[in-house]
Design an enzyme around this catalytic site. Sequence first.
Site, short mmCIF file in Angstrom:
data_model
loop_
_atom_site.label_atom_id
_atom_site.label_comp_id
_atom_site.label_asym_id
_atom_site.label_seq_id
_atom_site.Cartn_x
_atom_site.Cartn_y
_atom_site.Cartn_z
N TYR A 1 1.05 -0.98 -0.01
CA TYR A 1 -0.03 -0.23 -0.09
C TYR A 1 1.01 1.07 0.12
CZ TYR A 1 -3.50 3.47 1.51
OH TYR A 1 -4.20 4.46 1.67
N ASP B 1 9.49 2.80 -0.22
CA ASP B 1 8.40 3.48 0.40
C ASP B 1 8.57 3.15 1.66
OD1 ASP B 1 4.71 3.60 0.29
OD2 ASP B 1 6.24 4.56 1.67
N LYS C 1 4.63 9.39 8.60
CA LYS C 1 4.51 9.03 10.01
C LYS C 1 5.44 9.36 10.95
CE LYS C 1 2.20 4.88 8.08
NZ LYS C 1 0.96 4.92 8.45
P1 KE4 Z 1 -0.88 8.30 4.34
O1 KE4 Z 1 -1.56 9.20 3.27
O2 KE4 Z 1 -1.98 7.74 5.12
O3 KE4 Z 1 -0.18 9.36 5.25
O4 KE4 Z 1 0.28 7.37 4.05
C1 KE4 Z 1 0.18 6.41 2.84
C2 KE4 Z 1 1.06 5.35 3.20
C3 KE4 Z 1 2.04 5.29 2.24
N1 KE4 Z 1 2.96 4.28 2.18
C4 KE4 Z 1 2.96 3.21 3.19
C5 KE4 Z 1 3.72 2.08 3.42
C6 KE4 Z 1 1.96 3.39 4.25
O5 KE4 Z 1 1.72 2.42 5.09
C7 KE4 Z 1 0.90 4.52 4.08
C8 KE4 Z 1 -0.38 4.28 4.98
N2 KE4 Z 1 -0.36 3.65 6.23
C9 KE4 Z 1 -1.85 3.29 6.53
C10 KE4 Z 1 -1.49 1.96 7.54
N3 KE4 Z 1 -1.20 0.76 7.08
C11 KE4 Z 1 -2.28 4.32 7.17
C12 KE4 Z 1 -3.49 4.21 7.79
C13 KE4 Z 1 -4.92 4.54 7.37
O6 KE4 Z 1 -4.91 4.26 6.24
O7 KE4 Z 1 -5.61 4.95 8.17
#
Ligand code: KE4
Length: 426
Positions: free
Chosen positions: A143, A238, A266
């Site tokens: 993801y 990533d 994060k």
């Molecule tokens: P955000 O746009 O949610 O800040 O980041 C996206 C993203 C990009 N790359 C990786 C490896 C990620 O894990 C994420 C977002 N992680 C999820 C949890 N696995 C966010 C939690 C959510 O979607 O509420």
Amino acid sequence: MYEKSDALFEKSKQYMPGGVNSPVRAYQAVNRNPVFIDSAKGSKIYDVDGNAYIDYVCSWGPGILGHAHERVVEAVQKACEKGLTYGAPTEKEYLLAELVHKLMPSIEMLRLVNSGTEAVMSAIRAARGFTGRDKIVKFRGCYHGHSDGLLVKAGSGALTCSIPDSPGVPADYTKNTLVAEYNDEASVEALFQANPDSIAAIIVEPVAANMGVVLPKEGFLNSLRKIADKYHALLIFDEVITGFRLSLGGAQEYYKVKPDLTTLGKIVGGGMPLAAYGGRREIMEMVAPKGSVYQAGTLAGNPIATTAGIETLRILEEEKNLYDTIAASAEQLADVVQEAFGSRVCVNRIGSLMSVFFQEGAVTDYASAVKSDTGQYAAYFNYMLNQGIYLAPSQFEAMFLSYAHTKEDIERTCDVILELAKNNVI
Ligand code: KE4
């Protein structure tokens, strides 16, 4: 026990899809209403009904220091007195960029943005602009945020909600997204063979954490580096989850594989909306206004968010035992889960990042991850929540440890797990 959360959830559903601002928070996969959080401190979070929990979500990773760390809060409070946002360059953006480069030297130049999604979307645009190629290789179950081109066989909430290929994304937007299998370098090579001179980059979670935690097999990341070089494509790590999580230098330091571009989120924002993409200077100099690859953002590099990020990274740098300590906590938990459930579960762990898969076999890729018994996971989640242990409400997410988790927290959690298994609750 959960009356106020239930009432708030009903009201919230009137104004927000599913009553939440991010799908996984709706607890659909664990068949219950979500708890609404009122506050958090250290390793604990407290819901609006006054229930306390030991928190192993840590806001999906940012909370590596624990919640409301005194130094971070104090720095943010002081920064707020000087205004929240200027829309103009500040010294703090430089200080954060300099610190990120120091900790991750492959990031020779970076751009600060507001979310991991934005970081990945922008990194891919830079890769396409630099190579003049359109296609991207991603991995099934990984993801990378919700930008259109990456909602293809996506993990995290897309997998949890069984929508890895979202409606609303035109085929034209995803035709340039090629999907390989994690830990299967031959599937990557085959895509390059079938798409000569047209793949701009491979993007990978160096440790997959959005199908649950799946570790790269020996040599996998190195093979991606070699394939990218062989076909003159870029390698994008990533590290939104692994950055400053696996080690101070992230997965690229841990595995000693150097990407061309890295995305961060994060932890880099210390819990505030801040992310970044960066890497080789000649690539990043393509980005406006230096170059012509356009990307912008009103609140990018926001003075409050950069304050939180700088303070967090400085503390991570200063606390020399932090990574060993949180890894040891996770190891203790992982060992007890394995002891309690035996062959019923597969526990994948690296450092302070782990997942408990409810299935007998090893989980080494997407196909094995999705064999897990999500009903069993839901029962596990609910039992633990009712005992004051707050886990990710999805089999396909990770468990995070923080520096604020105490010996007592870990022992309490271990006791609950052992009791759960002994009483055959699930
Ligand atoms: P955000 O746009 O949610 O800040 O980041 C996206 C993203 C990009 N790359 C990786 C490896 C990620 O894990 C994420 C977002 N992680 C999820 C949890 N696995 C966010 C939690 C959510 O979607 O509420």
